[in-house]
Design an enzyme around this catalytic site. Structure first.
Site, PDB file in Angstrom:
ATOM      1  N   SER A 201       0.809  -1.216   0.000  1.00 27.79           N
ATOM      2  CA  SER A 201       0.000   0.000   0.000  1.00 27.79           C
ATOM      3  C   SER A 201       0.845   1.269   0.000  1.00 27.79           C
ATOM      4  O   SER A 201       0.473   2.272  -0.620  1.00 27.79           O
ATOM      5  CB  SER A 201      -0.933   0.008   1.213  1.00 27.79           C
ATOM      6  OG  SER A 201      -1.783  -1.107   1.202  1.00 27.79           O
ATOM      7  N   HIS A 247       0.351   4.429   4.245  1.00 25.01           N
ATOM      8  CA  HIS A 247      -0.307   5.156   3.164  1.00 25.01           C
ATOM      9  C   HIS A 247       0.189   6.602   3.090  1.00 25.01           C
ATOM     10  O   HIS A 247       0.507   7.102   2.001  1.00 25.01           O
ATOM     11  CB  HIS A 247      -1.820   5.137   3.374  1.00 25.01           C
ATOM     12  CG  HIS A 247      -2.416   3.769   3.254  1.00 25.01           C
ATOM     13  ND1 HIS A 247      -3.783   3.559   3.184  1.00 25.01           N
ATOM     14  CD2 HIS A 247      -1.840   2.537   3.181  1.00 25.01           C
ATOM     15  CE1 HIS A 247      -4.017   2.270   3.081  1.00 25.01           C
ATOM     16  NE2 HIS A 247      -2.853   1.628   3.085  1.00 25.01           N
TER      17      HIS A 247
END
Length: 296
Positions: A201, A247
């Site tokens: 991610s 993220h």
């Protein structure tokens, strides 16, 4: 006299294309000056190039092939398959995913990001703080759930393809790896050291940041990118068991590196592009050392 006139250059007609001799043409390659027909013409910044010059295969005609090789928007070399590296990265992630489910649980535990485990006073301990630095990289290629790898690889395919074509392979790979590392480092810095995290991610969000820089460079509509990014950030902060640090770390690093690569001045392009990667890496190393000192 009549015979001599018939064999003069003016009376011989137009030359034939160097690849299709039966096709007469009045167009020549602006680099090697060989005659080319309309089917062989490749648009260039000035005039037309033959396929060999456009692909950098020319030998003995015009400038050196490396100097005339077509370039991407960021100055990279145009490849025959502009999505090859994206396919390879997806393949590596898929191979690790299969290995995780085929091998013992110890393989998964050795790949994921963990700061330090178990907590004191239990020994022996393992994790990044204990010198297992490789976890900062291997975690970005490791997935356990099918939905997790499915979502990340789908995003990698849609975001990575256009970026690889715009940046070139070397710059694209640097962007992907540094963004993934940035996500790992911020997770290591801010998350609980005993919490194991994994997934690509961070690298994918780095591609989001670079995509925003690409859209800005092309003066295209930013709204679709902003909306898609906003949706993903909502999931980041509302869905359970998501490492938001990865993220955000990947997003910031990807935006910085992407902007530097796509907006670097032509005369100092390589210095600015790879210098920005080096600067981000220095910051990441510093944060890693700081967190390690805190945990040990």
């Amino acid at each position: 006299m009549d015979h001599a006139a018939a064999s003069s250059p003016d009376a011989q007609g137009l030359p034939g294309c160097y690849r299709h001799p039966d096709r007469e043409t009045g167009i020549r390659c602006t680099r090697c000056e060989r005659p080319i027909c309309p089917d062989c013409m490749v648009n260039a910044s000035v005039g037309f190039h033959c396929p060999d010059c456009a692909a950098g295969r020319t030998r003995g005609h015009g400038p050196a092939p490396a100097a005339a090789r077509p370039r991407t928007l960021a100055g990279g070399t145009i490849a025959a398959d502009p999505h090859l590296l994206t396919k390879i990265l997806i393949g590596i992630n898929a191979a690790v995913f299969l290995a995780v489910h085929a091998l013992s649980d110890s393989f998964l535990s050795d790949m994921v990001l963990i700061g330090r485990w178990p907590p004191a006073p239990f020994v022996p301990t393992e994790g990044v703080a204990e010198g297992e630095w490789y976890r900062l990289v291997t975690t970005a290629f490791t997935h356990e759930e099918i939905w997790h790898i499915g979502f990340n690889m789908l995003s990698l395919w849609f975001l990575g393809g256009p970026l690889e074509a715009a940046l070139g392979r070397a710059r694209y790979l640097a962007l992907y790896l540094v963004s993934g590392l940035a996500g790992s480092v911020l997770t290591y810095l801010l998350a609980s050291p005993s919490t194991a995290t994994l997934g690509a991610s961070g690298a994918v969000f780095g591609l989001f940041g670079a995509t925003a820089a690409l859209v800005r460079r092309l003066n295209a509509d930013m709204r679709p990118v902003v909306i898609l990014l906003a949706i993903n950030l909502v999931f980041t902060f509302t869905w359970a068991n998501i490492a938001w640090q990865a993220h955000i770390g990947g997003l910031v690093a990807g935006a910085v590196i992407g902007y530097a690569m796509l907006h670097a001045p032509r005369e100092r392009r390589a210095l600015v592009q790879y210098g920005s990667c080096a600067l981000v890496l220095v910051v990441l190393v510093g944060l890693t050392l700081l967190r390690t000192a805190q945990l040990t």
